[in-house]
Design a protein around this motif. Sequence first.
Motif, short mmCIF file in Angstrom:
data_model
loop_
_atom_site.label_atom_id
_atom_site.label_comp_id
_atom_site.label_asym_id
_atom_site.label_seq_id
_atom_site.Cartn_x
_atom_site.Cartn_y
_atom_site.Cartn_z
N THR A 2 59.78 49.05 47.17
CA THR A 2 60.51 47.98 47.36
C THR A 2 61.53 48.13 48.29
O THR A 2 61.84 49.24 48.64
N LEU A 3 61.73 47.10 49.26
CA LEU A 3 62.70 47.26 50.39
C LEU A 3 64.11 47.53 49.76
O LEU A 3 64.32 47.18 48.72
N ALA A 4 65.04 48.50 50.45
CA ALA A 4 66.44 48.88 49.89
C ALA A 4 67.14 47.43 49.56
O ALA A 4 67.98 47.20 48.70
N LYS A 5 66.87 46.53 50.69
CA LYS A 5 67.80 45.11 50.33
C LYS A 5 67.06 44.16 51.12
O LYS A 5 66.09 44.34 51.89
N PRO A 6 67.32 42.87 50.82
CA PRO A 6 66.87 41.80 51.42
C PRO A 6 66.98 41.37 52.81
O PRO A 6 66.75 40.23 53.30
N GLU A 7 67.49 42.59 53.68
CA GLU A 7 67.61 42.14 54.97
C GLU A 7 67.45 43.53 55.50
O GLU A 7 68.37 44.61 55.21
N GLY A 8 66.73 43.72 56.53
CA GLY A 8 66.59 45.02 57.20
C GLY A 8 65.01 45.26 57.68
O GLY A 8 64.25 44.20 57.50
N ALA A 9 64.86 46.55 58.14
CA ALA A 9 63.54 46.71 58.51
C ALA A 9 62.88 48.23 57.78
O ALA A 9 63.75 48.87 57.20
N GLY A 52 46.43 46.90 55.22
CA GLY A 52 47.29 45.84 54.49
C GLY A 52 48.21 46.59 53.52
O GLY A 52 48.09 47.92 53.46
N ALA A 53 49.05 45.87 53.08
CA ALA A 53 50.01 46.47 52.06
C ALA A 53 50.80 45.10 51.39
O ALA A 53 51.00 44.18 51.95
N PHE A 54 51.51 45.47 50.39
CA PHE A 54 52.56 44.52 49.72
C PHE A 54 53.68 45.29 49.46
O PHE A 54 53.92 46.61 49.00
N LEU A 55 55.06 44.58 49.42
CA LEU A 55 56.17 44.97 49.20
C LEU A 55 56.88 44.20 48.49
O LEU A 55 56.77 42.89 48.38
N ALA A 56 57.63 44.66 47.47
CA ALA A 56 58.57 43.95 46.66
C ALA A 56 60.03 43.95 47.56
O ALA A 56 60.56 44.83 48.58
N VAL A 57 60.82 42.65 47.19
CA VAL A 57 62.12 42.60 47.91
C VAL A 57 62.95 42.60 46.95
O VAL A 57 63.00 41.68 45.91
N ASN A 72 61.29 28.94 54.12
CA ASN A 72 62.28 28.42 53.39
C ASN A 72 62.31 29.22 52.03
O ASN A 72 61.39 29.03 51.03
N LEU A 73 63.31 30.08 51.50
CA LEU A 73 63.25 30.76 50.43
C LEU A 73 64.41 30.21 49.19
O LEU A 73 65.33 29.98 49.89
N GLN A 74 64.15 30.34 48.00
CA GLN A 74 65.07 30.23 47.12
C GLN A 74 65.85 31.45 46.70
O GLN A 74 65.23 32.59 47.10
N SER A 75 66.82 31.38 46.03
CA SER A 75 67.11 32.61 45.49
C SER A 75 66.41 33.18 44.38
O SER A 75 65.51 32.58 43.79
N GLY A 76 66.33 34.50 44.37
CA GLY A 76 65.48 35.09 43.28
C GLY A 76 64.74 36.34 44.14
O GLY A 76 64.54 36.49 45.33
N PRO A 77 63.58 36.83 43.32
CA PRO A 77 62.72 37.87 43.75
C PRO A 77 61.71 37.31 44.73
O PRO A 77 61.41 36.38 44.57
N VAL A 78 61.39 38.12 45.73
CA VAL A 78 60.47 37.87 46.63
C VAL A 78 59.35 39.09 46.88
O VAL A 78 59.81 40.13 46.60
#
Length: 169
Positions: A55-62, A89-94, A143-149
């Motif tokens: 999981t990324l640490a926050k929804p903005e960053g690298a 390949g890979a998948f990540l939670a945000v 275009n993203l809605q609020s919530g998990p990605v």
Amino acid sequence: MPPFSRAGLAFMALFVLQAGPALAETAACKPFKWSLAREQGWFQAAPPALASGATLAKPEGAAELKLSPASDVAFPVSLDRKPATGTFGAFLAVPAIEKAGLYQVTLSEEGWIDVIQAGAKVKYSAATGQKSCPGLRKSVRFNLQSGPVSLQISGVKADTVKLALAPAE
């Protein structure tokens, strides 16, 4: 004859030789449709390493994403295209996006980007890429809605890729 010393000329020549690659990279990166200076800075600052499924640490960053052979990755949502043999390949939670809006996902290498929200792929709204820009390959806006990605990366020829997620500027 101009008042330059040999040492001064040697210094100027050394400067031009060292600056040449940087100037070439800047020129090669100009054709993007929008600025990727923020993402380029993040990539150069050695972002944290993550493995597929993290999981990324926050929804903005690298992050620098350690990829697995595409044939070994169990993507949560099926891919529209079969990854080529020998790609990764890979998948990540945000973490949950707090503010709905236009976000961009940027990769350092060639690859496919799928953004998943509410169990479905989000259609991209714009994309830009440049094959000759070292360290920056493509950026795709959604275009993203609020919530998990979650993010699915596939079709990468290398076993690592730098990835950035951020609101579009």
